[in-house]
Design a protein around this motif. Structure first.
Motif, PDB file in Angstrom:
ATOM      1  N   UNK A  63       0.834  -1.209   0.000  1.00  0.00           N
ATOM      2  CA  UNK A  63       0.000   0.000   0.000  1.00  0.00           C
ATOM      3  C   UNK A  63       0.868   1.258   0.000  1.00  0.00           C
ATOM      4  N   UNK A  64       0.306   2.339  -0.546  1.00  0.00           N
ATOM      5  CA  UNK A  64       1.030   3.610  -0.617  1.00  0.00           C
ATOM      6  C   UNK A  64       1.393   4.108   0.782  1.00  0.00           C
ATOM      7  N   UNK A  65       0.488   3.881   1.714  1.00  0.00           N
ATOM      8  CA  UNK A  65       0.782   4.248   3.101  1.00  0.00           C
ATOM      9  C   UNK A  65       0.274   3.126   3.993  1.00  0.00           C
ATOM     10  N   UNK A  66       0.996   2.841   5.060  1.00  0.00           N
ATOM     11  CA  UNK A  66       0.575   1.747   5.937  1.00  0.00           C
ATOM     12  C   UNK A  66      -0.728   2.082   6.663  1.00  0.00           C
ATOM     13  N   UNK A  67      -1.471   1.054   6.983  1.00  0.00           N
ATOM     14  CA  UNK A  67      -2.726   1.220   7.722  1.00  0.00           C
ATOM     15  C   UNK A  67      -2.523   0.655   9.116  1.00  0.00           C
ATOM     16  N   UNK A  68      -2.914   1.432  10.121  1.00  0.00           N
ATOM     17  CA  UNK A  68      -2.726   0.982  11.506  1.00  0.00           C
ATOM     18  C   UNK A  68      -3.788  -0.052  11.879  1.00  0.00           C
ATOM     19  N   UNK A  69      -3.491  -0.809  12.895  1.00  0.00           N
ATOM     20  CA  UNK A  69      -4.454  -1.795  13.408  1.00  0.00           C
ATOM     21  C   UNK A  69      -5.715  -1.080  13.883  1.00  0.00           C
ATOM     22  N   UNK A  70      -5.544   0.069  14.478  1.00  0.00           N
ATOM     23  CA  UNK A  70      -6.698   0.835  14.958  1.00  0.00           C
ATOM     24  C   UNK A  70      -7.608   1.236  13.797  1.00  0.00           C
ATOM     25  N   UNK A  71      -7.001   1.682  12.689  1.00  0.00           N
ATOM     26  CA  UNK A  71      -7.784   2.067  11.513  1.00  0.00           C
ATOM     27  C   UNK A  71      -8.507   0.859  10.925  1.00  0.00           C
ATOM     28  N   UNK A  72      -7.842  -0.300  10.905  1.00  0.00           N
ATOM     29  CA  UNK A  72      -8.490  -1.520  10.416  1.00  0.00           C
ATOM     30  C   UNK A  72      -9.669  -1.892  11.308  1.00  0.00           C
ATOM     31  N   UNK A  73      -9.467  -1.832  12.615  1.00  0.00           N
ATOM     32  CA  UNK A  73     -10.553  -2.156  13.547  1.00  0.00           C
ATOM     33  C   UNK A  73     -11.729  -1.202  13.393  1.00  0.00           C
ATOM     34  N   UNK A  74     -11.453   0.081  13.189  1.00  0.00           N
ATOM     35  CA  UNK A  74     -12.519   1.066  12.998  1.00  0.00           C
ATOM     36  C   UNK A  74     -13.300   0.764  11.726  1.00  0.00           C
ATOM     37  N   UNK A  75     -12.604   0.394  10.651  1.00  0.00           N
ATOM     38  CA  UNK A  75     -13.278   0.065   9.393  1.00  0.00           C
ATOM     39  C   UNK A  75     -14.140  -1.180   9.542  1.00  0.00           C
ATOM     40  N   UNK A  76     -13.630  -2.171  10.255  1.00  0.00           N
ATOM     41  CA  UNK A  76     -14.400  -3.397  10.494  1.00  0.00           C
ATOM     42  C   UNK A  76     -15.633  -3.085  11.323  1.00  0.00           C
ATOM     43  N   UNK A  77     -15.473  -2.274  12.349  1.00  0.00           N
ATOM     44  CA  UNK A  77     -16.599  -1.904  13.207  1.00  0.00           C
ATOM     45  C   UNK A  77     -17.645  -1.127  12.423  1.00  0.00           C
ATOM     46  N   UNK A  78     -17.230  -0.192  11.598  1.00  0.00           N
ATOM     47  CA  UNK A  78     -18.171   0.594  10.793  1.00  0.00           C
ATOM     48  C   UNK A  78     -18.914  -0.285   9.807  1.00  0.00           C
TER      49      UNK A  78
END
Length: 80
Positions: free
Chosen positions: A59-74
Protein backbone atom coordinates in the motif's frame (compact mmCIF):
# COMPACT_ATOMS: atom_id res chain seq x y z
CA UNK A 1 -22.30 -27.46 -21.54
CA UNK A 2 -20.90 -30.08 -19.16
CA UNK A 3 -23.27 -31.63 -16.63
CA UNK A 4 -23.05 -34.03 -13.72
CA UNK A 5 -25.56 -35.83 -11.52
CA UNK A 6 -25.87 -35.50 -7.75
CA UNK A 7 -26.08 -38.88 -5.98
CA UNK A 8 -28.41 -39.67 -3.08
CA UNK A 9 -25.43 -39.01 -0.78
CA UNK A 10 -24.94 -35.51 -2.25
CA UNK A 11 -21.82 -36.49 -4.18
CA UNK A 12 -20.91 -35.30 -7.66
CA UNK A 13 -18.28 -36.65 -10.02
CA UNK A 14 -16.54 -33.73 -11.68
CA UNK A 15 -16.31 -34.44 -15.40
CA UNK A 16 -12.80 -35.07 -16.75
CA UNK A 17 -12.71 -31.95 -18.96
CA UNK A 18 -13.66 -29.75 -15.97
CA UNK A 19 -11.01 -31.41 -13.77
CA UNK A 20 -8.41 -30.77 -16.47
CA UNK A 21 -9.45 -27.12 -16.85
CA UNK A 22 -9.30 -26.59 -13.06
CA UNK A 23 -6.09 -28.65 -12.85
CA UNK A 24 -7.43 -30.71 -9.95
CA UNK A 25 -6.62 -34.30 -9.16
CA UNK A 26 -7.76 -36.88 -6.64
CA UNK A 27 -7.30 -35.51 -3.13
CA UNK A 28 -7.28 -31.83 -4.17
CA UNK A 29 -9.71 -29.41 -2.57
CA UNK A 30 -12.23 -27.19 -4.32
CA UNK A 31 -14.29 -24.31 -2.97
CA UNK A 32 -17.82 -23.29 -3.85
CA UNK A 33 -18.08 -19.49 -3.82
CA UNK A 34 -21.54 -17.91 -3.95
CA UNK A 35 -21.46 -15.05 -6.47
CA UNK A 36 -25.17 -14.27 -6.21
CA UNK A 37 -28.21 -16.09 -4.78
CA UNK A 38 -28.49 -19.47 -6.48
CA UNK A 39 -25.22 -19.07 -8.42
CA UNK A 40 -21.83 -20.45 -7.39
CA UNK A 41 -18.32 -20.58 -8.81
CA UNK A 42 -16.16 -23.66 -8.37
CA UNK A 43 -12.61 -22.68 -7.47
CA UNK A 44 -9.64 -25.02 -7.15
CA UNK A 45 -7.91 -24.40 -3.84
CA UNK A 46 -4.85 -26.49 -4.52
CA UNK A 47 -2.22 -23.77 -4.40
CA UNK A 48 -0.45 -23.08 -1.10
CA UNK A 49 -1.00 -19.70 0.51
CA UNK A 50 2.70 -18.89 0.03
CA UNK A 51 2.00 -18.45 -3.71
CA UNK A 52 0.01 -15.31 -2.84
CA UNK A 53 3.21 -13.50 -1.84
CA UNK A 54 3.85 -10.60 -4.18
CA UNK A 55 0.43 -10.81 -5.82
CA UNK A 56 -0.61 -7.40 -4.49
CA UNK A 57 1.58 -4.29 -4.35
CA UNK A 58 2.45 -2.74 -1.02
CA UNK A 59 0.00 0.00 0.00
CA UNK A 60 1.03 3.61 -0.62
CA UNK A 61 0.78 4.25 3.10
CA UNK A 62 0.57 1.75 5.94
CA UNK A 63 -2.73 1.22 7.72
CA UNK A 64 -2.73 0.98 11.51
CA UNK A 65 -4.45 -1.79 13.41
CA UNK A 66 -6.70 0.84 14.96
CA UNK A 67 -7.78 2.07 11.51
CA UNK A 68 -8.49 -1.52 10.42
CA UNK A 69 -10.55 -2.16 13.55
CA UNK A 70 -12.52 1.07 13.00
CA UNK A 71 -13.28 0.06 9.39
CA UNK A 72 -14.40 -3.40 10.49
CA UNK A 73 -16.60 -1.90 13.21
CA UNK A 74 -18.17 0.59 10.79
CA UNK A 75 -18.85 -2.09 8.20
CA UNK A 76 -20.30 -4.41 10.84
CA UNK A 77 -22.62 -1.68 12.11
CA UNK A 78 -23.87 -0.90 8.59
CA UNK A 79 -24.61 -4.60 7.92
CA UNK A 80 -27.16 -4.79 10.72
Amino acid sequence: MTTATVTSKGQVTIPADVRQALRVEAGDRIEFVQVEPGRFEVVASTRPVTELKGMFPKPARPVSVEAMNAAIQARGASAR
